[in-house]
Design an enzyme around this catalytic site. Structure first.
Site, PDB file in Angstrom:
ATOM      1  N   THR A  75     -11.246   5.353  -1.568  1.00  0.00           N
ATOM      2  CA  THR A  75     -11.626   6.243  -0.458  1.00  0.00           C
ATOM      3  C   THR A  75     -11.420   5.453   0.835  1.00  0.00           C
ATOM      4  O   THR A  75     -11.878   4.313   0.957  1.00  0.00           O
ATOM      5  CB  THR A  75     -13.112   6.656  -0.593  1.00  0.00           C
ATOM      6  OG1 THR A  75     -13.273   7.186  -1.903  1.00  0.00           O
ATOM      7  CG2 THR A  75     -13.491   7.696   0.451  1.00  0.00           C
ATOM      8  N   LYS A 134       0.806  -1.226   0.000  1.00  0.00           N
ATOM      9  CA  LYS A 134       0.000   0.000   0.000  1.00  0.00           C
ATOM     10  C   LYS A 134       0.840   1.278   0.000  1.00  0.00           C
ATOM     11  O   LYS A 134       0.329   2.364   0.295  1.00  0.00           O
ATOM     12  CB  LYS A 134      -0.991   0.046   1.193  1.00  0.00           C
ATOM     13  CG  LYS A 134      -1.920  -1.146   1.334  1.00  0.00           C
ATOM     14  CD  LYS A 134      -2.514  -1.632   0.050  1.00  0.00           C
ATOM     15  CE  LYS A 134      -3.501  -0.695  -0.571  1.00  0.00           C
ATOM     16  NZ  LYS A 134      -3.947  -1.213  -1.903  1.00  0.00           N
TER      17      LYS A 134
HETATM   18  P1  A3P Z   1      -4.901   3.933  -1.560  1.00  0.00           P
HETATM   19  O1  A3P Z   1      -5.739   2.998  -2.354  1.00  0.00           O
HETATM   20  O2  A3P Z   1      -4.981   3.724  -0.118  1.00  0.00           O
HETATM   21  O3  A3P Z   1      -5.100   5.387  -1.917  1.00  0.00           O
HETATM   22  P2  A3P Z   1       0.149  -0.429  -3.663  1.00  0.00           P
HETATM   23  O4  A3P Z   1       0.153  -0.435  -5.137  1.00  0.00           O
HETATM   24  O5  A3P Z   1       1.507  -0.584  -3.080  1.00  0.00           O
HETATM   25  O6  A3P Z   1      -0.863  -1.390  -3.101  1.00  0.00           O
HETATM   26  O7  A3P Z   1      -0.292   1.002  -3.204  1.00  0.00           O
HETATM   27  C1  A3P Z   1      -1.590   1.482  -3.420  1.00  0.00           C
HETATM   28  C2  A3P Z   1      -1.543   2.963  -3.216  1.00  0.00           C
HETATM   29  O8  A3P Z   1      -0.833   3.579  -4.292  1.00  0.00           O
HETATM   30  C3  A3P Z   1      -2.888   3.640  -3.229  1.00  0.00           C
HETATM   31  O9  A3P Z   1      -3.368   3.615  -1.911  1.00  0.00           O
HETATM   32  C4  A3P Z   1      -2.582   5.062  -3.723  1.00  0.00           C
HETATM   33  O10 A3P Z   1      -2.624   6.019  -2.711  1.00  0.00           O
HETATM   34  C5  A3P Z   1      -1.140   4.953  -4.207  1.00  0.00           C
HETATM   35  N1  A3P Z   1      -0.861   5.550  -5.511  1.00  0.00           N
HETATM   36  C6  A3P Z   1       0.255   6.204  -5.831  1.00  0.00           C
HETATM   37  N2  A3P Z   1       0.199   6.656  -7.074  1.00  0.00           N
HETATM   38  C7  A3P Z   1      -0.996   6.276  -7.571  1.00  0.00           C
HETATM   39  C8  A3P Z   1      -1.629   6.460  -8.824  1.00  0.00           C
HETATM   40  N3  A3P Z   1      -1.008   7.123  -9.816  1.00  0.00           N
HETATM   41  N4  A3P Z   1      -2.854   5.939  -9.015  1.00  0.00           N
HETATM   42  C9  A3P Z   1      -3.471   5.273  -8.009  1.00  0.00           C
HETATM   43  N5  A3P Z   1      -2.917   5.064  -6.793  1.00  0.00           N
HETATM   44  C10 A3P Z   1      -1.687   5.558  -6.565  1.00  0.00           C
END
Ligand code: A3P
Length: 369
Positions: free
Chosen positions: A335, A126
């Site tokens: 969200t 995350k």
């Molecule tokens: P949230 O869904 O809590 O906002 P991972 O890929 O390591 O699981 O991380 C997910 C997180 O990547 C998302 O957490 C989001 O905040 C973040 N993120 C960073 N850049 C992003 C992007 N361009 N589009 C969507 N999420 C992004």
């Protein structure tokens, strides 16, 4: 035939006729000589006069940029490579958000050799790991596995050959990459990766541990709606402010503790930390540093991104295989569940000493306080 008839005219012809005969004979001989030379070379399969043959792109193959002009053809089948191979060095803003495909959209999928990865995105869950993977794979010098193989945690017993077989084919000039965020918190992962290759480049995407924990919980809740509240899971005793460090969502964010295990095997210079926050506010800047760390040219720049208002996140203007803008899927950028602000403050206090030690260790202030 004409040569013989004219030849027979011999000395009886006047001088002019003899000169004509000589010139004609000479030109015929030259033509014959050149023709023989070309035929001979073609018999060998390639003509030096015509230059070496070029590889042809197969159906669906990627851009010509992947093939240096004079490069010999790569073998089509897998060739085992030694483990431990050294590393090589808002026009659309209002548009709805198309999603990035999960599979590797590498255009050169049928070219090259399957190799063990020279670089890994090892964490954190995350943190923004999918965004880094999808952004970096736009680079022509990088080929990445689209799924998480979990080799160094769950599938280690399957062996390196199995692991290699999962990898996309790469040309010698390209970097093979995979991401499995759970590696960062797996005790055995640093040693196992070191044993594969001590030169492996490691990327860790870090994010405010409180926000990360809430994101983690939001994800779990979407799959298991009956779990206890975030507040209930975070504390052993909330009145006494005792945080439950055995809960994974809390434990993962104690970055410095996990980092210590990695530093027993890898120097800090071999680990690159991406700020999950800056990845959202300045994706090109953050990806520029990732490219520098991987030792590849800064191909991914501002031009590759736009801010998608519907998604609320930066998205790619185009990928290698598609000219359409692409955003990450619905599970990225969700969200978050509403959390009691007092609990957020308590957790911020809890993480403060770990964060400060983490900043000191890596030499960067991520400003999570
Ligand atoms: P949230 O869904 O809590 O906002 P991972 O890929 O390591 O699981 O991380 C997910 C997180 O990547 C998302 O957490 C989001 O905040 C973040 N993120 C960073 N850049 C992003 C992007 N361009 N589009 C969507 N999420 C992004």
């Amino acid at each position: 035939m004409a040569y013989r008839v004219l030849g027979r005219a011999g000395p009886a012809q006047p001088r002019r006729a003899r000169r004509l005969l000589f010139a004609f004979t000479l030109s015929l001989s030259c033509t014959y000589l050149c023709y023989s030379l070309l035929c001979c070379c073609d018999d060998l399969g390639q003509s030096r006069l015509l230059g070496a043959p070029r590889c042809l792109r197969g159906p669906g193959a990627g851009g010509q940029k992947l093939l240096p002009k004079s490069r010999p053809c790569d073998p089509p089948g897998p060739t085992p490579s030694a483990p431990g191979a050294p590393s090589s060095p808002a026009a659309a803003a209002a548009a709805p958000a198309p999603r990035l495909p999960a599979a590797n959209h590498s255009g050169s999928a049928r070219l090259g050799t399957k190799r063990l990865p020279q670089a890994l995105i090892v964490g954190v869950k995350k943190g923004g790991t999918r965004a880094v993977l999808e952004f970096i794979r736009v680079h022509p010098d990088v080929r990445a596995l689209g799924t998480e193989p979990h080799f160094f945690d769950r599938n280690y017993g399957r062996g390196l050959d199995w692991y290699r077989s999962l990898m996309p084919r790469t040309l010698e000039s390209q970097i093979t990459l995979e991401k499995t965020p759970s590696y960062f918190v797996t005790q055995e992962a640093p040693r196992r990766i070191f044993n594969m290759s001590r030169d492996t480049k490691l990327i860790v995407v870090v994010r405010n541990p409180v926000t990360r924990a809430i994101s983690d919980y939001t994800q779990t809740l979407s799959k298991k709606p009956d779990i206890p509240t975030f507040e209930g899971l975070s504390f052993r005793n909330r009145t006494l402010g005792q945080v439950d460090v055995s809960w994974n969502a809390i434990r993962i964010g104690m970055y410095v503790l996990h980092l210590e295990s990695w530093l027993q095997y890898f120097p800090l210079a071999q680990i690159h930390f991406v700020s999950g926050e800056r990845l959202i506010t300045d994706p090109a800047g953050e990806m520029g540093r990732v490219q520098d760390f991987l030792g590849i040219k800064r191909f991914i720049t501002d031009k590759h991104f736009y801010f998608n208002k519907t998604k609320g996140f930066p998205c790619l203007r185009k990928t290698e295989s598609s000219l359409l803008p692409r955003c990450l899927g619905k599970s990225k950028g969700r969200t978050h569940v509403q959390i009691d602000p007092e609990v957020i403050d308590q957790l911020r206090e809890f993480y403060r000493p770990y964060n400060i030690k983490f900043y000191e260790t890596v030499g960067q202030d991520f400003r999570w306080e």
